[in-house]
Design a protein around this motif. Structure first.
Motif, short mmCIF file in Angstrom:
data_model
loop_
_atom_site.label_atom_id
_atom_site.label_comp_id
_atom_site.label_asym_id
_atom_site.label_seq_id
_atom_site.Cartn_x
_atom_site.Cartn_y
_atom_site.Cartn_z
N ASP A 1 0.85 -1.10 0.04
CA ASP A 1 0.31 0.01 -0.24
C ASP A 1 0.80 1.51 -0.16
O ASP A 1 0.43 2.61 -0.03
CB ASP A 1 -0.68 -0.32 1.09
CG ASP A 1 -0.52 0.06 2.64
OD1 ASP A 1 0.98 0.37 2.35
OD2 ASP A 1 -1.15 -0.60 3.13
N LEU A 2 2.13 0.93 -0.01
CA LEU A 2 2.85 2.20 0.53
C LEU A 2 2.36 3.44 1.28
O LEU A 2 3.33 4.63 1.27
CB LEU A 2 3.42 3.09 -1.25
CG LEU A 2 3.91 2.05 -2.15
CD1 LEU A 2 3.82 2.53 -3.77
CD2 LEU A 2 4.66 1.42 -2.26
N GLU A 3 2.17 3.16 2.20
CA GLU A 3 1.77 4.20 3.26
C GLU A 3 2.48 4.47 3.92
O GLU A 3 4.13 3.62 3.81
CB GLU A 3 0.82 3.20 4.13
CG GLU A 3 -0.50 3.46 3.80
CD GLU A 3 -1.54 4.78 3.60
OE1 GLU A 3 -1.09 5.22 4.07
OE2 GLU A 3 -1.88 4.69 2.84
N PRO A 4 3.17 5.64 4.39
CA PRO A 4 3.53 6.21 4.90
C PRO A 4 4.76 5.33 6.13
O PRO A 4 3.95 4.51 7.23
CB PRO A 4 3.84 8.15 5.95
CG PRO A 4 2.54 8.37 4.67
CD PRO A 4 2.00 6.80 4.55
N THR A 5 5.74 4.82 6.51
CA THR A 5 6.65 3.85 7.27
C THR A 5 7.21 4.33 8.03
O THR A 5 8.60 4.73 6.92
CB THR A 5 6.29 2.33 6.68
OG1 THR A 5 5.54 1.80 5.79
CG2 THR A 5 7.68 1.62 7.79
N ALA A 6 8.06 4.45 8.59
CA ALA A 6 9.21 5.10 9.63
C ALA A 6 10.32 3.93 9.91
O ALA A 6 9.65 2.16 9.57
CB ALA A 6 9.00 5.72 11.12
N GLY A 7 11.46 3.89 9.95
CA GLY A 7 12.26 2.79 9.37
C GLY A 7 13.40 2.83 9.84
O GLY A 7 13.96 3.91 10.52
N ASP A 8 14.86 2.36 9.80
CA ASP A 8 15.99 2.09 10.11
C ASP A 8 16.13 3.51 9.20
O ASP A 8 15.70 3.96 8.04
CB ASP A 8 16.44 0.82 9.54
CG ASP A 8 17.73 1.53 10.08
OD1 ASP A 8 18.53 1.66 8.84
OD2 ASP A 8 18.37 1.18 11.21
N ASP A 9 17.10 4.23 9.53
CA ASP A 9 17.96 5.23 8.84
C ASP A 9 18.48 5.34 7.58
O ASP A 9 18.53 5.97 6.36
CB ASP A 9 18.62 6.49 9.64
CG ASP A 9 19.11 7.38 9.36
OD1 ASP A 9 17.92 8.42 8.49
OD2 ASP A 9 19.90 8.18 8.59
#
Length: 113
Positions: free
Chosen positions: A86-94
């Motif tokens: 869905d390519l929804e905004p996702t925070a993850g590892d820098d």
């Protein structure tokens, strides 16, 4: 009328996963190329694949060549392998975010409608 070697599905998928504008990507690559020890020329800063994405963004669909199509497939596959569908905004590892941004995909940006 010139015909394109890029099918509609790849064209749409590429422009969906590359959610940064050419200006955003160019600026990002310039920042990524700056380091404490050395600073590359702005037009050469950042990874080669990111520059290829920039080139493609600057072309008309009818002007794309087979190498461009290969790059488009690589970028779509790379983003698809690292993101939810869905390519929804996702925070993850820098580092993960930086790798994706190097090819024009900001995982914190909402998908286009």
């Amino acid at each position: 009328m010139a015909t394109s070697i890029v099918d509609d599905v790849l064209w749409e998928n590429f422009h969906t996963v590359v959610n940064m504008t050419s200006r955003e990507l160019r600026d990002w690559l310039a920042v990524q190329g700056a380091g404490e020890e050395t600073e590359e020329l702005p037009d050469q800063a950042g990874p080669h694949l990111g520059h290829r994405v920039l080139e493609i963004l600057g072309k008309r669909r009818s002007d794309l060549n087979p190498d461009d199509v290969d790059v488009m497939r690589r970028v779509v596959d790379k983003v698809a392998s690292q993101r939810r569908d869905d390519l929804e905004p996702t925070a993850g590892d820098d580092r993960w975010r930086r790798r994706l941004m190097n090819i024009g995909h900001d995982p914190l940006k909402p998908p286009r409608d």
